[in-house]
Write an enzyme that holds these catalytic residues in place. Structure first.
Site, mmCIF file in Angstrom:
data_model
loop_
_atom_site.group_PDB
_atom_site.id
_atom_site.type_symbol
_atom_site.label_atom_id
_atom_site.label_comp_id
_atom_site.label_asym_id
_atom_site.label_seq_id
_atom_site.Cartn_x
_atom_site.Cartn_y
_atom_site.Cartn_z
ATOM 1 N N ASN A 1 0.811 -1.182 -0.031
ATOM 2 C CA ASN A 1 -0.021 -0.124 0.029
ATOM 3 C C ASN A 1 0.674 1.190 0.091
ATOM 4 O O ASN A 1 0.339 2.395 0.174
ATOM 5 C CB ASN A 1 -0.814 0.006 1.057
ATOM 6 C CG ASN A 1 -0.314 0.156 2.581
ATOM 7 O OD1 ASN A 1 0.977 -0.028 2.517
ATOM 8 N ND2 ASN A 1 -0.961 0.390 3.547
ATOM 9 N N PHE A 2 2.294 1.011 0.026
ATOM 10 C CA PHE A 2 2.988 2.251 -0.015
ATOM 11 C C PHE A 2 3.216 3.196 1.060
ATOM 12 O O PHE A 2 3.624 4.295 1.091
ATOM 13 C CB PHE A 2 2.986 3.067 -1.387
ATOM 14 C CG PHE A 2 2.939 2.363 -2.838
ATOM 15 C CD1 PHE A 2 4.158 1.622 -3.144
ATOM 16 C CD2 PHE A 2 1.960 2.178 -3.461
ATOM 17 C CE1 PHE A 2 4.208 0.711 -4.153
ATOM 18 C CE2 PHE A 2 1.847 1.463 -4.657
ATOM 19 C CZ PHE A 2 3.150 0.744 -4.846
ATOM 20 N N LYS B 1 7.094 -0.736 10.955
ATOM 21 C CA LYS B 1 8.357 -1.152 11.826
ATOM 22 C C LYS B 1 9.150 -0.121 12.486
ATOM 23 O O LYS B 1 10.234 -0.364 13.215
ATOM 24 C CB LYS B 1 9.171 -1.933 10.851
ATOM 25 C CG LYS B 1 9.789 -0.840 9.850
ATOM 26 C CD LYS B 1 11.153 -1.621 8.845
ATOM 27 C CE LYS B 1 11.603 -0.425 8.102
ATOM 28 N NZ LYS B 1 12.824 -0.942 7.519
ATOM 29 N N SER C 1 11.116 -10.902 14.136
ATOM 30 C CA SER C 1 12.121 -10.381 14.457
ATOM 31 C C SER C 1 12.868 -10.489 15.821
ATOM 32 O O SER C 1 12.052 -11.032 16.739
ATOM 33 C CB SER C 1 11.664 -8.755 14.643
ATOM 34 O OG SER C 1 12.519 -7.862 15.346
ATOM 35 N N TYR D 1 5.992 -2.185 18.450
ATOM 36 C CA TYR D 1 6.032 -2.587 17.330
ATOM 37 C C TYR D 1 6.626 -4.300 17.695
ATOM 38 O O TYR D 1 6.174 -5.239 16.876
ATOM 39 C CB TYR D 1 7.354 -2.015 16.437
ATOM 40 C CG TYR D 1 7.952 -2.792 15.531
ATOM 41 C CD1 TYR D 1 7.364 -3.177 14.303
ATOM 42 C CD2 TYR D 1 9.173 -3.410 15.884
ATOM 43 C CE1 TYR D 1 7.974 -4.103 13.452
ATOM 44 C CE2 TYR D 1 9.791 -4.245 15.011
ATOM 45 C CZ TYR D 1 9.037 -4.634 13.849
ATOM 46 O OH TYR D 1 9.748 -5.425 12.966
ATOM 47 N N LYS E 1 4.672 -8.269 16.705
ATOM 48 C CA LYS E 1 5.802 -9.629 16.022
ATOM 49 C C LYS E 1 5.099 -10.572 16.947
ATOM 50 O O LYS E 1 5.086 -11.796 16.659
ATOM 51 C CB LYS E 1 6.921 -9.109 16.115
ATOM 52 C CG LYS E 1 7.484 -8.207 15.081
ATOM 53 C CD LYS E 1 7.271 -8.688 13.397
ATOM 54 C CE LYS E 1 6.887 -7.634 12.360
ATOM 55 N NZ LYS E 1 6.388 -7.930 11.304
ATOM 56 N N PHE F 1 17.570 -10.676 12.468
ATOM 57 C CA PHE F 1 18.483 -9.882 13.294
ATOM 58 C C PHE F 1 18.533 -8.315 12.757
ATOM 59 O O PHE F 1 17.604 -7.939 12.442
ATOM 60 C CB PHE F 1 19.634 -10.169 13.510
ATOM 61 C CG PHE F 1 19.370 -11.501 15.085
ATOM 62 C CD1 PHE F 1 18.651 -12.496 14.651
ATOM 63 C CD2 PHE F 1 19.779 -11.079 16.142
ATOM 64 C CE1 PHE F 1 18.198 -13.443 15.844
ATOM 65 C CE2 PHE F 1 19.500 -11.874 17.353
ATOM 66 C CZ PHE F 1 18.750 -13.273 17.049
ATOM 67 N N ASN G 1 17.477 4.032 12.067
ATOM 68 C CA ASN G 1 18.423 2.803 12.320
ATOM 69 C C ASN G 1 19.999 3.267 11.773
ATOM 70 O O ASN G 1 20.062 4.041 11.097
ATOM 71 C CB ASN G 1 18.027 1.782 10.987
ATOM 72 C CG ASN G 1 16.824 1.290 11.823
ATOM 73 O OD1 ASN G 1 15.662 1.600 10.949
ATOM 74 N ND2 ASN G 1 16.566 0.339 12.527
ATOM 75 N N ARG H 1 25.374 -5.594 17.688
ATOM 76 C CA ARG H 1 24.249 -6.165 16.953
ATOM 77 C C ARG H 1 24.740 -7.320 16.017
ATOM 78 O O ARG H 1 25.894 -7.164 15.683
ATOM 79 C CB ARG H 1 23.550 -5.095 16.147
ATOM 80 C CG ARG H 1 22.915 -4.153 16.809
ATOM 81 C CD ARG H 1 21.563 -4.631 17.726
ATOM 82 N NE ARG H 1 20.888 -3.767 18.346
ATOM 83 C CZ ARG H 1 21.105 -3.272 19.476
ATOM 84 N NH1 ARG H 1 22.142 -3.972 20.246
ATOM 85 N NH2 ARG H 1 20.166 -2.402 20.120
#
Ligand code: NAD
Ligand code: WQD
Length: 371
Positions: free
Chosen positions: A37-38, A94, A134, A159, A163, A188, A209, A254
């Site tokens: 749906n953009f 997200k 996730s 969020y 999940k 990850f 991020n 990470r």
């Protein structure tokens, strides 16, 4: 031998992970029906630009529908038009920060869309599913590296809860009803881009991020990278008071995984689902290697030939100190392993950024300065 699956339905196919996975699916000769749906990807008159590039790279067609998964009637119509062998469900919002500010939006979008999809799948007799989960479902790690047996549900953000809740729904339906064959993949930290530099990550919502932010600093679109850290009780860190690196305090660790390794993980999961009836299985997708923020910055600097000015500030609220996967299960049962190094993750992301400094709407082969 069961007949080879042909047609894969991909939700969120215009997005970062979806578009790279579609490219791999096409390379493997699957037919793809994609929807989006953009809300977080770029279109041109209702066509996904990322998928236009995927067609260009592969020379293959993708059937695409602009569709919000909240629109049950449209979803039903699409399923009525195709014989779908398996679904890969990427579509979700997200952004952790946004999810804390607007929980209802996230519960509505991520939970209702998953339920609409499961209902339509059931109606049309397709019970094969790969779900994008996730590492966030593990919450604060109780041990490292994290195995699939690690407790889940003690999640620190909305969020992540969506999940976890979808995983619970999948557990319940696959226990209650016969026929479901589901793999939930706990990613990850996916980074990088397709080595062609033609597709990559181009969110329409603001992002925070590390790798995309770092690339913006390298391109001088942002002045400085703020490193969240300083007061962690681990090895490779930064002394917040002196603003220098010491050996006693740590920065976030990470498990960064190249997007093309993540994509090949989906192909491996698809083959597993096709060969075996699993009901519901969960696999970690990571490299198994922890990387600190400074290690990533230094690798990116080396690859791009650009300095990344940074300042060190306190810990970001809700941040986890250290998180990396145990990937033995995926290696053993999916027969999958990662190939790309941290350097390649940085190289490919930088190439994408240089070739598309303003994302999909700004392709420029001229501006690429990968050393
Ligand atoms: P993305 O935002 O690039 O892609 C998701 C796509 O889904 C977007 O194109 C968006 O427009 C679409 N979408 C969202 N809600 C929709 C709806 N209701 N109907 C139709 N389309 C909708 O994100 P991504 O990084 O490609 O992530 C894909 C999946 O992987 C998501 O479920 C995400 O939660 C999960 N995941 C991502 C990461 C990561 O760091 N990128 C890590 C772990 C899990
Ligand atoms: C990585 C590291 C930061 C930005 C997110 C989602 C999570 C999951 C994975 C989807 C951390 C540090 C970052 C910056 C920094 N995604 N950092 N300065 O936090 O692992 O998690 O992706 O499911 O749900 O929250 O990823 O890239 O934001 O951060 O120092 O400007 O970089 O503290 O240690 P994270 P990230």
């Amino acid at each position: 031998m069961r007949p080879q699956w042909q047609t894969i339905f991909v939700s969120g196919g215009a997005g970062y992970i979806g578009s790279h996975c579609i490219l791999e699916l096409l390379h493997q000769d699957y037919e793809v029906i994609a929807v989006d749906n953009f809300v977080n990807s770029v279109d041109e008159n209702g066509e996904a630009i990322s998928l236009k590039k995927v067609r260009q790279i592969t020379g293959r067609e993708v059937t695409f529908y602009q569709c919000d998964l909240l629109d049950k009637a449209k979803l039903d119509h699409i399923f009525s038009q195709h014989s779908i062998d398996c679904v890969i469900h990427f579509a979700a919002m997200k952004a952790v920060g946004e999810s804390m500010k607007n929980p209802l939006l996230y519960y509505q979008n991520n939970l209702i869309s998953a339920m609409n999809l499961l209902n339509v799948m059931k109606k049309y007799g397709c019970q094969q599913l790969i779900f994008s989960s996730s590492c966030t479902v593990y919450g604060n790690p109780k041990f490292l590296p994290i195995t699939e047996e690690h407790p889940v549900g003690d999640v620190t953000n909305v969020y992540g809860k969506t999940k976890y809740f979808v995983e619970e729904i999948l557990k319940d339906i696959s226990t209650a009803e016969e026929g479901w064959n589901i793999i939930s993949l706990r990613y990850f930290n996916p980074v990088g881009a397709h080595p062609s530099g033609l597709i990559g990550e181009d969110p329409t919502k603001p992002f925070t991020n590390l790798m995309p932010y770092m690339a913006q600093v390298a391109l001088r679109k942002k002045n400085v990278l703020t490193i969240f850290g300083g007061d962690y009780d681990t090895v490779d860190g930064t002394d917040l008071n002196k603003n220098v690196r010491t050996s006693t305090v740590i920065l976030g660790i990470r498990d960064y995984i190249h997007i093309m390794d993540l994509a090949s993980g989906h192909i491996a999961a698809l083959k597993k689902l096709q060969d075996e009836h699993l009901t519901l299985k969960v696999y970690n997708l990571g490299t198994g290697r922890g990387t600190s923020v400074l290690e990533l910055i230094h690798t990116f600097e080396e690859v791009s030939g650009k300095s990344i000015p940074y300042k060190i500030e306190g810990r970001r609220e809700g941040d986890i100190v250290s998180m990396y996967a145990n990937t033995d299960l995926a290696r053993k049962e999916l027969n999958w392993k990662t190939k790309y190094t941290l350097k390649q993750m940085c190289e490919d992301f930088w190439k994408w950024q240089c070739m598309n400094p303003n994302g999909y709407k700004s392709f420029s082969s001229e501006s690429c300065t990968v050393p």
